[in-house]
Design a protein around this motif. Structure first.
Motif, PDB file in Angstrom:
ATOM      1  N   ALA A  28       0.829  -1.204   0.000  1.00 59.41           N
ATOM      2  CA  ALA A  28       0.000   0.000   0.000  1.00 59.41           C
ATOM      3  C   ALA A  28       0.868   1.259   0.000  1.00 59.41           C
ATOM      4  CB  ALA A  28      -0.937  -0.007   1.206  1.00 59.41           C
ATOM      5  N   VAL A  29       1.896   1.272   0.822  1.00 62.02           N
ATOM      6  CA  VAL A  29       2.790   2.432   0.864  1.00 62.02           C
ATOM      7  C   VAL A  29       3.523   2.578  -0.467  1.00 62.02           C
ATOM      8  CG1 VAL A  29       4.882   3.354   1.955  1.00 62.02           C
ATOM      9  CG2 VAL A  29       3.028   2.465   3.370  1.00 62.02           C
ATOM     10  N   ALA A  30       3.956   1.447  -1.039  1.00 59.40           N
ATOM     11  CA  ALA A  30       4.646   1.495  -2.334  1.00 59.40           C
ATOM     12  C   ALA A  30       3.729   2.048  -3.424  1.00 59.40           C
ATOM     13  CB  ALA A  30       5.152   0.109  -2.719  1.00 59.40           C
ATOM     14  N   ALA A  31       2.469   1.611  -3.450  1.00 57.68           N
ATOM     15  CA  ALA A  31       1.521   2.120  -4.448  1.00 57.68           C
ATOM     16  C   ALA A  31       1.272   3.602  -4.243  1.00 57.68           C
ATOM     17  CB  ALA A  31       0.205   1.341  -4.373  1.00 57.68           C
ATOM     18  N   LEU A  32       1.126   4.013  -2.985  1.00 58.10           N
ATOM     19  CA  LEU A  32       0.894   5.421  -2.682  1.00 58.10           C
ATOM     20  C   LEU A  32       2.080   6.282  -3.118  1.00 58.10           C
ATOM     21  CD1 LEU A  32      -0.820   7.633  -1.226  1.00 58.10           C
ATOM     22  CD2 LEU A  32       0.411   7.020   0.850  1.00 58.10           C
ATOM     23  N   LEU A  33       3.274   5.883  -2.735  1.00 63.48           N
ATOM     24  CA  LEU A  33       4.460   6.678  -3.069  1.00 63.48           C
ATOM     25  C   LEU A  33       4.767   6.653  -4.565  1.00 63.48           C
ATOM     26  CD1 LEU A  33       6.818   5.826  -0.078  1.00 63.48           C
ATOM     27  CD2 LEU A  33       5.472   7.897  -0.469  1.00 63.48           C
ATOM     28  N   ALA A  34       4.642   5.488  -5.191  1.00 69.37           N
ATOM     29  CA  ALA A  34       4.910   5.396  -6.630  1.00 69.37           C
ATOM     30  C   ALA A  34       3.887   6.210  -7.420  1.00 69.37           C
ATOM     31  CB  ALA A  34       4.900   3.945  -7.081  1.00 69.37           C
ATOM     32  N   GLY A  35       2.630   6.162  -7.003  1.00 71.68           N
ATOM     33  CA  GLY A  35       1.601   6.943  -7.675  1.00 71.68           C
ATOM     34  C   GLY A  35       1.841   8.437  -7.543  1.00 71.68           C
ATOM     35  N   LEU A  36       2.180   8.870  -6.340  1.00 68.33           N
ATOM     36  CA  LEU A  36       2.456  10.295  -6.145  1.00 68.33           C
ATOM     37  C   LEU A  36       3.705  10.733  -6.908  1.00 68.33           C
ATOM     38  CD1 LEU A  36       1.652  10.771  -2.344  1.00 68.33           C
ATOM     39  CD2 LEU A  36       0.328  11.599  -4.308  1.00 68.33           C
ATOM     40  N   ALA A  37       4.755   9.915  -6.852  1.00 68.48           N
ATOM     41  CA  ALA A  37       5.987  10.257  -7.568  1.00 68.48           C
ATOM     42  C   ALA A  37       5.747  10.292  -9.076  1.00 68.48           C
ATOM     43  CB  ALA A  37       7.084   9.252  -7.236  1.00 68.48           C
ATOM     44  N   GLY A  38       4.989   9.335  -9.587  1.00 74.21           N
ATOM     45  CA  GLY A  38       4.674   9.321 -11.018  1.00 74.21           C
ATOM     46  C   GLY A  38       3.858  10.533 -11.425  1.00 74.21           C
ATOM     47  N   ALA A  39       2.872  10.891 -10.605  1.00 72.60           N
ATOM     48  CA  ALA A  39       2.046  12.055 -10.928  1.00 72.60           C
ATOM     49  C   ALA A  39       2.880  13.334 -10.922  1.00 72.60           C
ATOM     50  CB  ALA A  39       0.890  12.171  -9.928  1.00 72.60           C
ATOM     51  N   VAL A  40       3.760  13.475  -9.942  1.00 78.64           N
ATOM     52  CA  VAL A  40       4.628  14.658  -9.886  1.00 78.64           C
ATOM     53  C   VAL A  40       5.553  14.682 -11.105  1.00 78.64           C
ATOM     54  CG1 VAL A  40       6.570  15.686  -8.622  1.00 78.64           C
ATOM     55  CG2 VAL A  40       4.514  14.966  -7.391  1.00 78.64           C
ATOM     56  N   PHE A  41       6.128  13.543 -11.456  1.00 75.18           N
ATOM     57  CA  PHE A  41       7.049  13.465 -12.591  1.00 75.18           C
ATOM     58  C   PHE A  41       6.347  13.815 -13.909  1.00 75.18           C
ATOM     59  CE2 PHE A  41       9.011  10.869 -15.961  1.00 75.18           C
ATOM     60  CZ  PHE A  41      10.262  11.471 -15.993  1.00 75.18           C
ATOM     61  N   VAL A  42       5.192  13.185 -14.151  1.00 78.97           N
ATOM     62  CA  VAL A  42       4.479  13.417 -15.418  1.00 78.97           C
ATOM     63  C   VAL A  42       3.995  14.865 -15.511  1.00 78.97           C
ATOM     64  CG1 VAL A  42       2.428  12.781 -16.757  1.00 78.97           C
ATOM     65  CG2 VAL A  42       3.826  11.003 -15.733  1.00 78.97           C
ATOM     66  N   ALA A  70      -4.558   7.407  -9.611  1.00 73.73           N
ATOM     67  CA  ALA A  70      -5.379   6.246  -9.243  1.00 73.73           C
ATOM     68  C   ALA A  70      -4.582   5.296  -8.349  1.00 73.73           C
ATOM     69  CB  ALA A  70      -5.872   5.525 -10.490  1.00 73.73           C
ATOM     70  N   TRP A  71      -3.310   5.055  -8.690  1.00 71.87           N
ATOM     71  CA  TRP A  71      -2.473   4.197  -7.848  1.00 71.87           C
ATOM     72  C   TRP A  71      -2.232   4.834  -6.489  1.00 71.87           C
ATOM     73  CZ3 TRP A  71      -2.286  -0.663  -8.378  1.00 71.87           C
ATOM     74  CH2 TRP A  71      -2.321  -1.261  -9.630  1.00 71.87           C
ATOM     75  N   ALA A  72      -2.050   6.142  -6.455  1.00 69.48           N
ATOM     76  CA  ALA A  72      -1.861   6.827  -5.180  1.00 69.48           C
ATOM     77  C   ALA A  72      -3.130   6.718  -4.323  1.00 69.48           C
ATOM     78  CB  ALA A  72      -1.495   8.291  -5.413  1.00 69.48           C
ATOM     79  N   CYS A  73      -4.278   6.913  -4.926  1.00 72.83           N
ATOM     80  CA  CYS A  73      -5.550   6.778  -4.202  1.00 72.83           C
ATOM     81  C   CYS A  73      -5.755   5.353  -3.711  1.00 72.83           C
ATOM     82  CB  CYS A  73      -6.714   7.215  -5.077  1.00 72.83           C
ATOM     83  SG  CYS A  73      -6.776   8.982  -5.367  1.00 72.83           S
ATOM     84  N   TYR A  74      -5.399   4.385  -4.529  1.00 75.05           N
ATOM     85  CA  TYR A  74      -5.504   2.978  -4.140  1.00 75.05           C
ATOM     86  C   TYR A  74      -4.649   2.712  -2.900  1.00 75.05           C
ATOM     87  CZ  TYR A  74      -4.449  -2.010  -4.170  1.00 75.05           C
ATOM     88  OH  TYR A  74      -4.261  -3.314  -3.800  1.00 75.05           O
ATOM     89  N   GLY A  75      -3.403   3.192  -2.907  1.00 74.02           N
ATOM     90  CA  GLY A  75      -2.533   2.993  -1.757  1.00 74.02           C
ATOM     91  C   GLY A  75      -3.091   3.657  -0.508  1.00 74.02           C
ATOM     92  N   GLY A  76      -3.591   4.874  -0.646  1.00 68.40           N
ATOM     93  CA  GLY A  76      -4.192   5.565   0.491  1.00 68.40           C
ATOM     94  C   GLY A  76      -5.440   4.869   0.993  1.00 68.40           C
ATOM     95  N   TRP A  77      -6.278   4.407   0.069  1.00 64.05           N
ATOM     96  CA  TRP A  77      -7.502   3.684   0.438  1.00 64.05           C
ATOM     97  C   TRP A  77      -7.156   2.420   1.203  1.00 64.05           C
ATOM     98  CZ3 TRP A  77      -8.930  -1.143  -1.790  1.00 64.05           C
ATOM     99  CH2 TRP A  77     -10.182  -1.620  -1.398  1.00 64.05           C
ATOM    100  N   LEU A  78      -6.173   1.690   0.717  1.00 61.72           N
ATOM    101  CA  LEU A  78      -5.794   0.438   1.356  1.00 61.72           C
ATOM    102  C   LEU A  78      -5.229   0.682   2.758  1.00 61.72           C
ATOM    103  CD1 LEU A  78      -5.700  -2.572   0.965  1.00 61.72           C
ATOM    104  CD2 LEU A  78      -3.503  -2.326  -0.162  1.00 61.72           C
ATOM    105  N   LEU A  79      -4.458   1.737   2.922  1.00 63.99           N
ATOM    106  CA  LEU A  79      -3.896   2.048   4.243  1.00 63.99           C
ATOM    107  C   LEU A  79      -4.961   2.459   5.255  1.00 63.99           C
ATOM    108  CD1 LEU A  79      -0.627   3.964   3.348  1.00 63.99           C
ATOM    109  CD2 LEU A  79      -0.822   1.734   4.453  1.00 63.99           C
ATOM    110  N   THR A  80      -6.078   2.997   4.790  1.00 65.06           N
ATOM    111  CA  THR A  80      -7.109   3.465   5.716  1.00 65.06           C
ATOM    112  C   THR A  80      -8.154   2.408   6.039  1.00 65.06           C
ATOM    113  OG1 THR A  80      -8.443   4.358   3.914  1.00 65.06           O
ATOM    114  CG2 THR A  80      -6.864   5.856   4.974  1.00 65.06           C
ATOM    115  N   ARG A  81      -8.141   1.262   5.398  1.00 66.76           N
ATOM    116  CA  ARG A  81      -9.132   0.219   5.658  1.00 66.76           C
ATOM    117  C   ARG A  81      -8.829  -0.461   6.980  1.00 66.76           C
ATOM    118  NH1 ARG A  81     -13.046   1.971   3.808  1.00 66.76           N
ATOM    119  NH2 ARG A  81     -11.696   3.693   3.651  1.00 66.76           N
TER     120      ARG A  81
END
Length: 164
Positions: A28-42, A70-81
């Motif tokens: 979940a943390v990897a998806a959150l961080l990778a999604g945020l990093a990808g969004a910032v990069f793009v 979407a990947w960042a949201c998925y990671g955040g969603w998973l961490l909050t469940r």
């Protein structure tokens, strides 16, 4: 044999640990961080272009940003469940991966065809990603269905008047 009383399915579900396993938290943390990093990069690539971009290029940047978010949201969603997910997280991840691989394959094949290189290499490579994502999505749906069937069987056994 053990002297412990047999718990009902409802009691068993109530005693389930509501924290995520270490592996799930790491994913979940990897998806959150990778999604945020990808969004910032793009988006930083998109914003730093020296001139106006064609419409299709802007659309491609926007879609890539959406998939990263979407990947960042998925990671955040998973961490909050804090409830048992019964493999729902795998189904969600499979659908995100399938959508991203289909759209990326389409964009890449279209760009290759427009450049005159031919779309076949892009379609072949993208097809592998689509096949992998589709396989994982189908497997996740089957696993979730099996877990839900097992939960229904366990809860039905605990109802008064049911056969054990």
């Amino acid at each position: 044999m053990t002297d412990e009383p047999r718990l009902s399915a409802r009691e068993l579900f109530d005693h389930l640990d509501t924290t995520l396993s270490r592996g799930t938290r790491i994913r979940a943390v990897a998806a959150l961080l990778a999604g945020l990093a990808g969004a910032v990069f793009v988006t930083s690539l998109w914003w730093t272009e020296p001139g106006p971009l064609p419409g299709r290029t802007r659309l491609s940047f926007a879609l890539l940003t959406v998939f990263c978010l979407a990947w960042a949201c998925y990671g955040g969603w998973l961490l909050t469940r804090r409830v048992p997910l019964f493999a729902t997280e795998q189904v969600v991840a499979g659908w995100i991966a399938l959508a991203a691989s289909l759209v990326t394959t389409g964009i890449t094949a279209f760009a290759a065809a427009r450049s005159g290189a031919g779309p076949w290499a892009a379609l072949a490579t993208g097809g592998l990603f689509v096949a992998a994502a589709l396989t994982l999505t189908v497997r996740a749906h089957r696993r979730r269905a099996a877990l839900l069937r097992r939960m229904r069987r366990l809860t039905q056994q605990d109802r008064p008047g049911s056969d054990r």
